[in-house]
Design an enzyme around this catalytic site. Sequence first.
Site, PDB file in Angstrom:
ATOM      1  N   LYS A  56      -5.767  -5.098  -2.434  1.00 36.77           N
ATOM      2  CA  LYS A  56      -4.374  -4.684  -2.662  1.00 36.77           C
ATOM      3  C   LYS A  56      -3.453  -5.904  -2.718  1.00 36.77           C
ATOM      4  CE  LYS A  56      -5.378  -0.162  -0.828  1.00 36.77           C
ATOM      5  NZ  LYS A  56      -5.491   0.734   0.311  1.00 36.77           N
ATOM      6  N   GLN A 100      -2.909   1.287   6.201  1.00 29.82           N
ATOM      7  CA  GLN A 100      -4.318   1.425   5.808  1.00 29.82           C
ATOM      8  C   GLN A 100      -5.032   2.393   6.760  1.00 29.82           C
ATOM      9  OE1 GLN A 100      -5.799  -0.026   3.026  1.00 29.82           O
ATOM     10  NE2 GLN A 100      -7.523   1.291   3.561  1.00 29.82           N
ATOM     11  N   ASP A 123       1.729   5.372  -0.629  1.00 27.36           N
ATOM     12  CA  ASP A 123       0.525   6.164  -0.863  1.00 27.36           C
ATOM     13  C   ASP A 123       0.819   7.547  -1.419  1.00 27.36           C
ATOM     14  OD1 ASP A 123      -1.862   4.818  -0.330  1.00 27.36           O
ATOM     15  OD2 ASP A 123      -1.438   4.832   1.819  1.00 27.36           O
TER      16      ASP A 123
END
Length: 303
Positions: A56, A100, A123
């Site tokens: 990422k 995460q 997200d």
Amino acid sequence: MPHSPKILDGKKLSQAVSRTLSKRIADNRGALGRVPGLAVVLVGEDPASKTYVASKHRFAKECGIRTFDATLPASVSADQLAETIRRFNTDGEVDGILLQLPLPKPLDGAHFTRMIAPEKDADGLHPLNQGLLLQGLPAPRACTPLGAMTMIDLALSDVELGDTTTLADIPKASLAGKRAVVIGRSQLVGKPLGILLLERNATVTFAHSKTPDIQAVCREADILVAAVGVPELVKADWVKPGAIVIDVGINRLADKRLVGDVAYNEVAPLTAAITPVPGGVGPMTVAMLMSNTVENWLRRNIP
Ligand code: NAP
């Protein structure tokens, strides 16, 4: 005559996303006075999570997104983690926050995801944003479903991905008249993806572990998406010839091989287009995290 399906290359498509985002950032950074910022919160030492976070970071750098890191030990207290998220929620330079998952026990991922300011959700998993999806209103959408939709657009276009392709070259397909079957109904993938397909006018069926005669249900699909987590569950006799098959699954076998939820070798020749695993939906999930961050940056700053 042997049939060759269109292989939907997630790496190349994610490069097209990267080019698109770089241009959006270049076009708007002057007016907005800064580039978008993504905060990455990593808790603990899980090797897979570290690998995901590293990829990422690479992607963010490539398209010109600034990253802010909080790397916390597995022993971090719930209060300290909450404080880290609050700090990023109020930081004017941060447009996207990525927590995460999974979090080390006993920290509850869903609880901390809800703490992220909805307008900074990278997200697309905050309950408010999932509610806005149901209402068809603008909000960050879940990354994997967004990536899968872009794959479907690519499948239905004539575009050959090249070194200069951007998302502007790939038209958003109308799915009116198409039957879509999504195997899996998780919050993360199946449910939001079904809603995105419905928004595009597909006729959508959700199949899951309690669906009787699931093969027959899947055989009706013009677009078949597998988001299950069972290695190579979808066999040739589950697939209608000429279907588009999107394999979201990522399964590590005992011999360390990575396979999807679709038995690729037997299914691919039947399809019009199919995603490989690895190198299919996975890279697109990362790309869409960045896309959400850029969209948040624009949405927060341009009324
Ligand atoms: P999940 O939360 O475990 O959900 C799995 C879904 O599959 C459930 O709805 C379950 O049905 C259904 N299912 C399980 N076994 C089945 C069977 N034998 N027949 C039919 N349906 C069955 O998983 P997830 O988070 O959605 O992830 C699914 C897969 O995608 C995993 O392999 C995961 O690693 C992968 N994934 C990939 C990406 C990416 O970027 N490529 C991102 C996220 C996830 P019930 O609801 O009835 O239990």
